[in-house]
Design a protein around this motif. Structure first.
Motif, PDB file in Angstrom:
ATOM      1  N   UNK A 182       1.064  -1.305   0.020  1.00 49.93           N
ATOM      2  CA  UNK A 182      -0.003  -0.048   0.203  1.00 49.93           C
ATOM      3  C   UNK A 182       0.763   1.365  -0.010  1.00 49.93           C
ATOM      4  N   UNK A 183       2.057   1.276  -0.435  1.00 49.61           N
ATOM      5  CA  UNK A 183       2.936   2.376  -0.308  1.00 49.61           C
ATOM      6  C   UNK A 183       2.313   3.507  -1.216  1.00 49.61           C
ATOM      7  N   UNK A 184       1.532   3.345  -2.062  1.00 54.05           N
ATOM      8  CA  UNK A 184       1.120   4.459  -3.048  1.00 54.05           C
ATOM      9  C   UNK A 184      -0.172   5.038  -2.327  1.00 54.05           C
ATOM     10  N   UNK A 185      -0.741   4.598  -1.465  1.00 56.46           N
ATOM     11  CA  UNK A 185      -1.959   4.835  -1.039  1.00 56.46           C
ATOM     12  C   UNK A 185      -2.193   6.275  -0.667  1.00 56.46           C
ATOM     13  N   UNK A 186      -1.129   7.072  -0.030  1.00 57.88           N
ATOM     14  CA  UNK A 186      -1.504   8.321   0.553  1.00 57.88           C
ATOM     15  C   UNK A 186      -0.692   9.325  -0.526  1.00 57.88           C
ATOM     16  N   UNK A 187      -0.291   9.180  -1.644  1.00 56.20           N
ATOM     17  CA  UNK A 187       0.183  10.103  -2.549  1.00 56.20           C
ATOM     18  C   UNK A 187      -0.657  10.691  -3.429  1.00 56.20           C
TER      19      UNK A 187
END
Length: 436
Positions: free
Chosen positions: A143-148
């Protein structure tokens, strides 16, 4: 007659753009603000329904399947909203980005540098913060890209609620930043969230895409020709394993921006944008939000366990602290290396307010959460809580900063709008140098 202002204002960070672009962006932002209100309403309704005694009915509707199984399109209602309706959203975002860089103020690399750098910084730092929270949590790094991603409709709805007189240049910056990071997000989805790839349908998708592109290059507007081609392209991209929203961006990039001959009226990209933006802002995004935002607030293990989960914290802190550091830090770096100054009347407090507002994420963040962890999974539920919590905190902090500067913004807007001549163009937007 007043003397036109010096053109050096255009070399400053958050300097005024051209008057036609200011008017066009103003029209876009009004549509997105209405869409943001609908988005907020859809999210609140979904949360209320999913946490009510009738929550099972809400989930059953979202999980109901329909569509032709022979074409691998027997999708749930929620999947149709995420894969189908959001393709319209990304089609409009692609049109806007192409127009800005081909015919808008951002065709000047000096003006494009700031929102592009801010978008990149505002995506990189939240991702790093998420990774820091989840580096030792098995399976959570997906989920690394979720808060981008910044949700422009949600952010503008916040501006509408707090009734701030944010200057036009700052609103334009926020819109452009959000569009750029939406397009970077679609690249991330295509590259990192494609789990299986079937080259046959992907190769076949090139055929209707090329025909669509050929027709729009010839300025064909007939819906009965273009919509079937767009639908076939979408279906083939979906069948290939690449997320179907990518088809929306590819179709948008084939649409010409400039008119073939000089004359009044918008180009084809602007024409399509006028047609489809109300559908995107008023239907596609709110419907997706309705089916994506429904989450049990207590969650598995209770509210305390949900709020202390590394995924929830990584998303929430990434949106609030990551976006703030990334956007304001990138802006400072652009100022440092270009030696440009902030536009007259603005300060770094204003940059901080915009950076906080960029932490309002929703639509694309929820989409990536579903792709990373699977719709309805425990971590997807925690993602939704993190997105809602982070967006709420970012909105509240941005409200404090921007409202404290509102009287100052009102004075700037009064200066920009006064001294309008018979041509209808405020003197503040009339420059002494000839158009390039």
């Amino acid at each position: 007659m007043s003397t036109p202002p010096d053109n050096t204002d255009r070399q400053r960070l958050f300097g005024r753009g051209s008057w036609p672009e200011v008017r066009r962006i103003g029209d876009i932002l009004r549509t997105e603000t209405v869409g943001g209100a609908l988005l907020l309403g859809a999210a609140v309704l979904a949360l209320a329904w999913s946490n009510s005694p009738w929550g099972d009915t809400y989930r059953n509707i979202g999980n109901a399947e329909f569509g032709p199984a022979a074409l691998h399109l027997d999708l749930t209602v929620g999947q149709w909203a995420a894969d189908g309706l959001l393709a319209i959203f990304f089609f409009v975002a692609g049109l806007e980005l192409k127009r800005e860089f081909v015919a808008g103020d951002l065709r000047d690399p000096r003006r494009a540098a700031l929102p592009v750098a801010a978008a990149v910084g505002g995506m990189a730092v939240p991702a790093l913060i998420y990774v820091a929270f989840n580096a030792r949590t098995h399976g959570a790094l997906a989920g690394w890209a979720i808060p981008t991603a910044t949700d422009i409709a949600f952010a503008l709805a916040v501006l509408g609620v707090i009734s701030t007189h944010l200057p036009a240049a700052m609103r334009t910056f926020l819109l452009t930043l959000a569009v750029v990071d939406d397009l970077i997000a679609i690249l991330i989805i295509a590259i990192f969230y494609t789990t299986s790839l079937d080259l046959v349908p992907l190769g076949l998708a090139v055929v209707p895409l090329a025909v669509f592109g050929l027709l729009v290059q010839r300025r064909v507007r007939s819906w009965w020709l273009l919509l079937p081609l767009a639908a076939i392209t979408w279906a083939l991209v979906h069948a290939s394993g690449v997320h179907a929203t990518v088809a929306g961006v590819l179709l948008a990039f084939t649409v010409p921006v400039l008119r073939r001959a000089e004359g009044p009226g918008p180009g084809l990209a602007e024409h399509f944008e006028h047609r489809f933006r109300p559908l995107s802002a008023g239907v596609a995004v709110p419907v997706f939000a309705f089916f994506a935002a429904g989450v049990s607030v207590a969650g598995a293990g209770g509210l305390g366990a949900t709020l202390t989960d590394s995924v929830t914290l990584g998303v929430a802190v990434g949106l609030v602290a990551g976006k703030t550091i990334g956007v304001s830090g990138a802006t400072w770096l652009v100022q440092r290396f270009t030696r440009a100054r902030l536009a007259e009347g603005l300060s770094w407090w204003d940059v901080l307010g915009l950076a906080l507002l960029a932490g309002v994420g929703f639509t694309v963040s929820l989409l990536i959460g579903e792709l990373a962890f699977g719709p309805g999974s425990e971590r997807d539920e925690h993602t939704k809580i993190g997105v809602l919590l982070g967006s709420l905190v970012a909105a509240l902090l941005a409200t404090v900063v921007l409202r404290s500067r509102n009287r100052h913004y009102q004075n700037i807007c009064e200066v920009e709008e006064r001294d309008t001549d018979a041509d209808g163009v405020p003197d503040a937007y009339q420059v002494s140098d000839p158009p390039r």
